[in-house]
Scaffold this active site. Sequence first.
Site, mmCIF file in Angstrom:
data_model
loop_
_atom_site.group_PDB
_atom_site.id
_atom_site.type_symbol
_atom_site.label_atom_id
_atom_site.label_comp_id
_atom_site.label_asym_id
_atom_site.label_seq_id
_atom_site.Cartn_x
_atom_site.Cartn_y
_atom_site.Cartn_z
ATOM 1 C CG ASP A 77 12.415 -20.855 36.993
ATOM 2 O OD1 ASP A 77 12.202 -20.788 35.773
ATOM 3 O OD2 ASP A 77 13.185 -21.681 37.501
ATOM 4 C CD GLU A 104 19.611 -22.466 43.696
ATOM 5 O OE1 GLU A 104 19.611 -23.662 43.362
ATOM 6 O OE2 GLU A 104 20.347 -21.625 43.146
ATOM 7 C CG ASN A 154 21.904 -26.746 43.069
ATOM 8 O OD1 ASN A 154 20.972 -27.106 42.353
ATOM 9 N ND2 ASN A 154 22.040 -25.503 43.494
ATOM 10 C CG HIS A 167 18.204 -25.856 40.960
ATOM 11 N ND1 HIS A 167 18.937 -24.690 40.913
ATOM 12 C CD2 HIS A 167 18.109 -26.261 39.671
ATOM 13 C CE1 HIS A 167 19.244 -24.409 39.663
ATOM 14 N NE2 HIS A 167 18.758 -25.342 38.899
HETATM 15 P P1 PGA Z 1 19.898 -26.579 32.212
HETATM 16 O O1 PGA Z 1 19.284 -26.074 33.584
HETATM 17 O O2 PGA Z 1 18.809 -27.285 31.479
HETATM 18 O O3 PGA Z 1 20.337 -25.331 31.508
HETATM 19 O O4 PGA Z 1 21.029 -27.484 32.552
HETATM 20 C C1 PGA Z 1 18.503 -26.950 34.350
HETATM 21 C C2 PGA Z 1 18.145 -26.311 35.666
HETATM 22 O O5 PGA Z 1 18.980 -25.604 36.244
HETATM 23 O O6 PGA Z 1 17.022 -26.538 36.141
#
Ligand code: PGA
Length: 264
Positions: free
Chosen positions: A67, A144, A137, A139
């Site tokens: 992404d 999302e 959450n 994702h």
């Molecule tokens: P993070 O993000 O590794 O910075 O916790 C993970 C994500 O949101 O996929």
Amino acid sequence: MLVVIKESSKQVGQEAARIVANSLRANPKIVLGLATGSTPLGMYEELIALHKSTALDFSHATSFNLDEYLGLAPDNPQSFHYFMHSNFFSQVNFSPDKIHIPDGAFRKDYSAYCDEYERAIKNSGGIDLQILGIGRNGHIGFNEPNSSLASRTRLKELTQETIEDNRRFFPQGAEIPECAITMGIGTILDARRILILATGKSKAAAVAKAIEGPISSSVSASALQLHPDVTFLIDEDAAYALTQRDYYRRVLELTKKYTPEKFQ
Ligand code: PGA
């Protein structure tokens, strides 16, 4: 699904790097799906160390990142392009023409651009090993809650929770992008093997829902239950809310004993 529980986040990074390195040695032309965020940083550090100490060779590998934020140019220090180049690509021998990261530039036709990203993945032969993190959450990528479990690469609106979680990466007062271009859940499920990393207590609830909850678009990572070759690689803190921890440990031991090829 294999659930591998490590004592520390450092060990999660080391184990993830071991799996990526073994896969790369077995298939130098591997197509990797790569992730950004704090969680995979330890894995990238270990891979860089292996490149320097054992000449681990990335020159024939191809990569597709999950992404990118909408509206951030590749040279923006908060962009995922910048993250990948400074934390990984600039320190190993990846061939620049084999690196693919969605371009966050504003454009007129997002659908055509995203279809093209999907086509490039397909034309490369498909992703052999997809690395994922997980959001609080649930994702994966920027899929999302309520993302279609069949979704493909597309423009996705970020939740307020994700925007707040990512504020720490931006300078104080900076505007946080409200959308991203992300591979879809269907795109991710097409990968031949999936390695999802999670560390820290803040991820424990999402990890438990993803592994032990019902499959639901409210928790995108729960869709991984549909995939035949997923490894959750997590530390004790992220495993905290799982009810079957002892069983997962036994599964891992027995897998290593009887079908070690499944855990290379
Ligand atoms: P993070 O993000 O590794 O910075 O916790 C993970 C994500 O949101 O996929």
